[in-house]
Scaffold this motif. Sequence first.
Motif, PDB file in Angstrom:
ATOM      1  N   LEU A 143      -2.535 -11.701  28.638  1.00  0.00           N
ATOM      2  CA  LEU A 143      -1.828 -10.297  28.635  1.00  0.00           C
ATOM      3  C   LEU A 143      -0.361 -10.477  27.816  1.00  0.00           C
ATOM      4  N   GLY A 144       0.185 -11.643  27.876  1.00  0.00           N
ATOM      5  CA  GLY A 144       1.610 -11.738  26.851  1.00  0.00           C
ATOM      6  C   GLY A 144       1.100 -11.836  25.536  1.00  0.00           C
ATOM      7  N   ASN A 145      -0.043 -12.386  25.294  1.00  0.00           N
ATOM      8  CA  ASN A 145      -0.526 -12.172  23.700  1.00  0.00           C
ATOM      9  C   ASN A 145      -0.607 -10.910  23.411  1.00  0.00           C
ATOM     10  N   ILE A 146      -1.339 -10.115  24.351  1.00  0.00           N
ATOM     11  CA  ILE A 146      -1.620  -8.833  23.876  1.00  0.00           C
ATOM     12  C   ILE A 146      -0.268  -7.906  23.542  1.00  0.00           C
ATOM     13  N   TYR A 147       0.804  -8.200  24.702  1.00  0.00           N
ATOM     14  CA  TYR A 147       2.215  -7.693  24.345  1.00  0.00           C
ATOM     15  C   TYR A 147       2.644  -8.200  23.062  1.00  0.00           C
ATOM     16  N   ASP A 148       2.583  -9.416  22.890  1.00  0.00           N
ATOM     17  CA  ASP A 148       3.104 -10.013  21.358  1.00  0.00           C
ATOM     18  C   ASP A 148       2.486  -9.249  20.227  1.00  0.00           C
ATOM     19  N   LEU A 149       1.078  -8.986  20.294  1.00  0.00           N
ATOM     20  CA  LEU A 149       0.581  -8.387  19.417  1.00  0.00           C
ATOM     21  C   LEU A 149       0.860  -7.070  19.232  1.00  0.00           C
ATOM     22  N   ALA A 150       1.272  -6.267  20.324  1.00  0.00           N
ATOM     23  CA  ALA A 150       1.668  -5.062  20.210  1.00  0.00           C
ATOM     24  C   ALA A 150       3.054  -5.099  19.615  1.00  0.00           C
ATOM     25  N   ASN A 151       4.090  -5.903  19.985  1.00  0.00           N
ATOM     26  CA  ASN A 151       5.226  -5.826  19.637  1.00  0.00           C
ATOM     27  C   ASN A 151       5.056  -6.318  18.021  1.00  0.00           C
ATOM     28  N   ASN A 152       4.405  -7.166  17.628  1.00  0.00           N
ATOM     29  CA  ASN A 152       4.270  -7.384  16.148  1.00  0.00           C
ATOM     30  C   ASN A 152       3.598  -6.320  15.363  1.00  0.00           C
ATOM     31  N   ALA A 153       2.645  -5.424  15.826  1.00  0.00           N
ATOM     32  CA  ALA A 153       2.203  -4.228  15.428  1.00  0.00           C
ATOM     33  C   ALA A 153       3.376  -3.077  14.903  1.00  0.00           C
ATOM     34  N   GLU A 154       4.038  -3.143  16.253  1.00  0.00           N
ATOM     35  CA  GLU A 154       5.056  -2.199  16.030  1.00  0.00           C
ATOM     36  C   GLU A 154       6.261  -2.482  14.893  1.00  0.00           C
ATOM     37  N   ARG A 155       6.416  -3.723  14.934  1.00  0.00           N
ATOM     38  CA  ARG A 155       7.467  -4.123  13.672  1.00  0.00           C
ATOM     39  C   ARG A 155       6.815  -4.159  12.550  1.00  0.00           C
ATOM     40  N   LEU A 156       5.401  -4.475  12.258  1.00  0.00           N
ATOM     41  CA  LEU A 156       4.565  -4.138  11.042  1.00  0.00           C
ATOM     42  C   LEU A 156       4.715  -2.578  10.680  1.00  0.00           C
ATOM     43  N   ASN A 157       4.530  -1.696  11.566  1.00  0.00           N
ATOM     44  CA  ASN A 157       4.297  -0.257  11.235  1.00  0.00           C
ATOM     45  C   ASN A 157       5.750   0.160  10.921  1.00  0.00           C
ATOM     46  N   PHE A 158       6.916  -0.635  11.390  1.00  0.00           N
ATOM     47  CA  PHE A 158       8.148  -0.170  10.944  1.00  0.00           C
ATOM     48  C   PHE A 158       8.402  -0.669   9.411  1.00  0.00           C
ATOM     49  N   LEU A 159       8.097  -1.999   9.390  1.00  0.00           N
ATOM     50  CA  LEU A 159       8.161  -2.466   8.069  1.00  0.00           C
ATOM     51  C   LEU A 159       7.496  -1.613   7.078  1.00  0.00           C
ATOM     52  N   LEU A 160       6.267  -1.082   7.137  1.00  0.00           N
ATOM     53  CA  LEU A 160       5.317  -0.249   6.494  1.00  0.00           C
ATOM     54  C   LEU A 160       5.976   0.836   6.118  1.00  0.00           C
ATOM     55  N   SER A 161       6.522   1.460   7.063  1.00  0.00           N
ATOM     56  CA  SER A 161       7.119   2.922   7.077  1.00  0.00           C
ATOM     57  C   SER A 161       8.511   2.584   6.034  1.00  0.00           C
ATOM     58  N   VAL A 162       9.190   1.750   6.177  1.00  0.00           N
ATOM     59  CA  VAL A 162      10.436   1.416   5.393  1.00  0.00           C
ATOM     60  C   VAL A 162       9.781   1.377   4.025  1.00  0.00           C
ATOM     61  N   PHE A 163       8.771   0.365   3.690  1.00  0.00           N
ATOM     62  CA  PHE A 163       8.249   0.269   2.546  1.00  0.00           C
ATOM     63  C   PHE A 163       7.824   1.570   1.871  1.00  0.00           C
ATOM     64  N   THR A 164       7.131   2.394   2.601  1.00  0.00           N
ATOM     65  CA  THR A 164       6.522   3.443   1.953  1.00  0.00           C
ATOM     66  C   THR A 164       7.851   4.415   1.576  1.00  0.00           C
ATOM     67  N   VAL A 165       8.812   4.676   2.286  1.00  0.00           N
ATOM     68  CA  VAL A 165       9.972   5.217   1.971  1.00  0.00           C
ATOM     69  C   VAL A 165      10.769   4.838   0.838  1.00  0.00           C
ATOM     70  N   LEU A 166      10.786   3.656   0.560  1.00  0.00           N
ATOM     71  CA  LEU A 166      11.661   2.904  -0.465  1.00  0.00           C
ATOM     72  C   LEU A 166      10.763   3.047  -1.594  1.00  0.00           C
ATOM     73  N   LEU A 167       9.533   3.001  -1.732  1.00  0.00           N
ATOM     74  CA  LEU A 167       8.484   3.125  -2.604  1.00  0.00           C
ATOM     75  C   LEU A 167       8.318   4.712  -3.243  1.00  0.00           C
ATOM     76  N   GLY A 168       8.402   5.688  -2.408  1.00  0.00           N
ATOM     77  CA  GLY A 168       8.667   6.959  -2.612  1.00  0.00           C
ATOM     78  C   GLY A 168       9.934   7.411  -3.211  1.00  0.00           C
ATOM     79  N   MET A 169      11.104   6.810  -2.939  1.00  0.00           N
ATOM     80  CA  MET A 169      12.287   7.062  -3.371  1.00  0.00           C
ATOM     81  C   MET A 169      12.256   6.580  -4.893  1.00  0.00           C
ATOM     82  N   LEU A 170      11.557   5.091  -4.873  1.00  0.00           N
ATOM     83  CA  LEU A 170      11.358   4.573  -6.434  1.00  0.00           C
ATOM     84  C   LEU A 170      10.621   5.551  -7.266  1.00  0.00           C
ATOM     85  N   LEU A 171       9.534   5.778  -6.885  1.00  0.00           N
ATOM     86  CA  LEU A 171       8.712   6.695  -7.671  1.00  0.00           C
ATOM     87  C   LEU A 171       9.432   7.944  -8.015  1.00  0.00           C
TER      88      LEU A 171
END
Length: 236
Positions: free
Chosen positions: A24-52
């Motif tokens: 269960l702890g591993n699942i929570y860790d994966l969920a937290n990592n996925a949330e951080r990854l989604n956040f990073l992907l969102s920031v990257f997408t916004v920055l890429l859009g601004m650059l384009l």
Amino acid sequence: LDKELRHRLNPFSDEYVARFSQSLGNIYDLANNAERLNFLLSVFTVLLGMLLAWRMTKFINSSIQQLIAGAENFAKGKLGYRILPLSKDELGQLALSFNWMAESLAESIDGIKVAADKWETVFVNSFQDWVLICDKDSRIIKANNAFLAAFKTTLEAVVGRTYCQIVRGSQDAGCPCPDKEAKKAKKETVSEFFEPRLGLFFEAAVSPILDDSGDISKIVLIIKDVTSRKEVEKEQ
């Protein structure tokens, strides 16, 4: 028996609970990592859009600046200026169309210059009558060879002077030139007059050239020696 069974099963139960908690702890860790990854992907997408968007804006501005520079050079008479297409899209096609227009305009102007040179040759060499082009104040802009030869002068010497000053030797600003009636009526006139200084009769066809406002911009005079005809008329 129940107590003994429970005593034997307790280690397995504890181990199962521990393993389940770890999973269960591993699942929570994966969920937290996925949330951080989604956040990073969102920031990257916004920055890429601004650059384009920035690159696209810079590209469009560059193309527009080229078109503005082309128009400014055209306004200054630099018809050899060409635009370098930066792409094959609509802006690139517009640049190519601009260059095509420039080439066509330059060719047309060259043709006009050739025609003007031919007209100049005819104007200077062919007419035996006097031909004068004057400004709205009757000052000579152009005179053909027949007029210049009659007074043994040059074009440079007559430009800026009036018919009266050249033909009649008058410095009086009130001296009536042959274009007086045409300027008043703003239409072509034909008149005959005698020049005492030369002892000759002339016929003058005067055509005022009007601008877009209806005002006189230039005046064309074709002056013909009709002395022989007047003498025949007199004899008759």
